[in-house]
Write an enzyme that holds these catalytic residues in place. Structure first.
Site, PDB file in Angstrom:
ATOM      1  CB  SER A   1      -1.083   0.080   1.340  1.00 49.29           C
ATOM      2  OG  SER A   1      -2.115   0.865   1.031  1.00 49.29           O
TER       3      SER A   1
ATOM      4  CD  GLU B   1      -4.803  -3.831  -4.631  1.00 50.67           C
ATOM      5  OE1 GLU B   1      -5.090  -3.551  -3.406  1.00 50.67           O
ATOM      6  OE2 GLU B   1      -3.729  -4.389  -4.994  1.00 50.67           O
TER       7      GLU B   1
ATOM      8  CG  HIS C   1      -5.535  -2.252  -0.235  1.00 50.32           C
ATOM      9  ND1 HIS C   1      -4.588  -2.284  -1.266  1.00 50.32           N
ATOM     10  CD2 HIS C   1      -5.085  -1.455   0.733  1.00 50.32           C
ATOM     11  CE1 HIS C   1      -3.837  -1.146  -0.991  1.00 50.32           C
ATOM     12  NE2 HIS C   1      -4.188  -0.647   0.227  1.00 50.32           N
TER      13      HIS C   1
END
Length: 533
Positions: free
Chosen positions: A233, A352, A447
């Protein structure tokens, strides 16, 4: 960080990608003089022993667990407090005696789960996980995610003991300044800087941690000539950034960007966008705004909200292209071949944005959400490419569009630029595993879902998730790929992972079955790329 990947492995949003390099295979030399010179100066009279290590600033004692040691909360820079707030990190001074390193240091100040603020401004520490007796082991340095706003290198999801024990690597996790304390841009800070710029303090912290690793790796059984930088991330985006940042050159020999996005902000844009921070801190009317800001408590500054998801609008704490720490747009620099030229692996997850998008239930709601996000003209184009009729539901359509626009396609764009301008190999993956049952159907390969597979940290999840044999096998395979890449720059395992070619679209699908892919949403990414300069 674990709430909905508490309801399925949570990790929050993203952040950025920097200069130099000839695109060749060989990185800059990684000096190993720091420990010998430093310990003579700082650890005088102390002899290394089982669980006691001499670093460049003094001796530390670790915590034994099975065949590994954890050394936690080791400071790698001076506390960034007082006049050191919003300054580049200063080298740590020596301590005397043996410093216990058996508990994590404080998080950097950030919003807490209950709406309050947690952490302490004196937070620049690293954690080191090493197998007992390790020698010349590859070193894996992790940058945590959280939108450059929340998170900590000490989160249980990033516990490096399993990787160290199973694969003999040395794992290092770090803290870095977050939010307003890590990324504030202000004209007063520009003026007091020799370079005339501000912001990027969190990035400078990461570089300081990497220098600490270079100087101390061998003391923990690591090899400073085999350093993998990896993150997810915001940590993945920051990893991409370090590929071109001049101050990062020579500090790592390979890189993995997990769900790293490409979001650039100029110094001028950040200065304008972050002016609301000054007002929120109560310093908007001050004659000397900078002095006022330095008098504001860290908790107050950390409590000023930001947009931590690329799908949100408003204040964003992120690295800026300031012409110094980040000389220019990272993708543009890579297209010019100005990256550091190390082996790179990068990839994304199939769903995600499943925990980030609006919960639309009708086609009308879907269309309205797309136009609100991308504007009417671009939104209409996107709706033509991603009609809800293509998907199982309007919500699934919104997840696919936002995932591709924010992660899948920018990742391919970056991979193509790397593969076209460097000799060192590039590898790409597409993580598609989903939890069995209703929750997996709801959030898919969301995600952050890949992270506990890499660290084999399923026990840290508050969902009490117990991996079945297939999930355990995927975790073992991913650990093998990641650690072999750290050691050699080539991910090896039960299947040959093909290099990503220039202008290609290949990837390795990571699921209960690991399969080479000739394309990943190719037509959709061709469409999205057509809208990007």
């Amino acid at each position: 960080m674990r709430a909905l990947i508490a309801a399925l492995f949570t990790l929050t949003a993203c952040n950025l990608p920097p200069v130099d390099g000839d695109g060749g295979l060989e990185p800059e030399p990684t000096p190993d003089a720091g420990v010998d010179a430093g310990t003579a100066r700082c650890g005088e009279g102390i002899t290394p022993a089982d669980g006691i290590v001499l670093t460049t600033t003094g001796a530390v004692s670790g915590l034994a667990q099975g065949d590994t040691f954890a050394f936690m909360g080791i400071p790698f820079a001076q506390p960034p407090v007082g006049m050191l707030r919003w300054r580049a990190p200063e080298p740590m001074t020596c301590w005397s005696g043996v410093r216990p390193a058996i508990a994590p240091g404080p998080k950097c100040p950030q919003a807490g789960p209950d709406g309050g603020v947690v952490g302490d401004e004196d937070c620049l520490t690293v954690n080191v996980f090493a197998k007992r007796g390790a020698q010349a082991a590859p070193v894996m340095v992790w940058i945590h995610g959280g939108g450059n706003t929340v998170g900590s290198g000490s989160d249980e999801l990033f516990d490096g003991r399993d990787l160290a024990s199973r694969h003999g690597v040395v794992v290092v996790t770090m803290n870095y300044r977050l939010g307003a304390l890590g990324f504030l841009v202000h004209e007063g800070l520009n003026a007091e800087s020799d370079a005339g710029v501000s912001g990027n303090y969190g990035i400078l912290d990461q570089q300081a941690a990497l220098r600490w690793v270079r100087d101390n790796a061998r003391a923990f059984g690591g090899d400073p000539s085999k350093v993998l930088l990896f993150g997810e991330s915001a940590g993945g985006q920051n990893t991409m950034l370090h590929l071109v940042a001049p101050g990062s050159k020579g500090l790592f020999t390979a890189a993995i960007a997990q769900s790293g996005g490409l979001y650039g902000t100029t110094l001028a844009q950040a200065q304008t966008g972050l002016q609301s921070i000054v007002t929120s801190a109560g310093c908007g009317a001050a004659a000397d705004q900078l002095s006022c800001l330095r008098s504001v408590s860290a908790a107050t500054l950390a409590g000023i909200a930001s947009a931590i998801s690329p799908l949100d609008r408003g204040v964003r704490y992120s690295p800026v292209t300031d012409g110094v720490v980040l000389p220019a747009d990272p993708l543009a620099l890579v297209r010019q071949g100005k990256q550091h030229g190390v082996p790179v692996m990068l990839g994304t997850n199939a769903d995600e944005t499943s925990r980030m998008v609006t919960n639309v239930s009708s086609d009308a709601e879907y269309q309205a959400a797309v136009r609100a996000q991308y504007g009417v003209m671009r939104g209409n184009l996107a709706l033509a490419q991603y009609p809800s009729s293509r998907f199982s539901s309007p919500r699934a359509a919104l997840i696919a569009l936002t995932t591709d626009a924010t992660w899948t396609c920018p990742s391919r764009r970056f991979a193509r630029a790397l593969a076209s301008t460097q000799q060192a190999p590039v590898y790409r993956y597409f993580f598609t595993w989903r939890s069995p049952g209703p929750l997996g159907n709801l959030v898919g390969a969301t995600h952050g879902l890949d992270v506990p597979f890499v660290f084999r940290s399923f026990s840290a999840l508050s969902t009490n998730f117990t991996p079945d044999m297939n999930a355990q096998a995927l975790s073992s395979a991913m650990q093998g790929f990641w650690t072999s890449f750290a050691a050699t720059g080539t991910p090896t395992g039960s299947i040959t992972w093909p290099r990503f070619p220039a202008n290609g679209d290949e990837a390795l699908e990571l699921n209960t079955s690991i399969t080479p892919l000739t394309g990943v949403r190719t037509a959709d990414c061709d469409f999205i790329d057509s809208l990007v300069p």
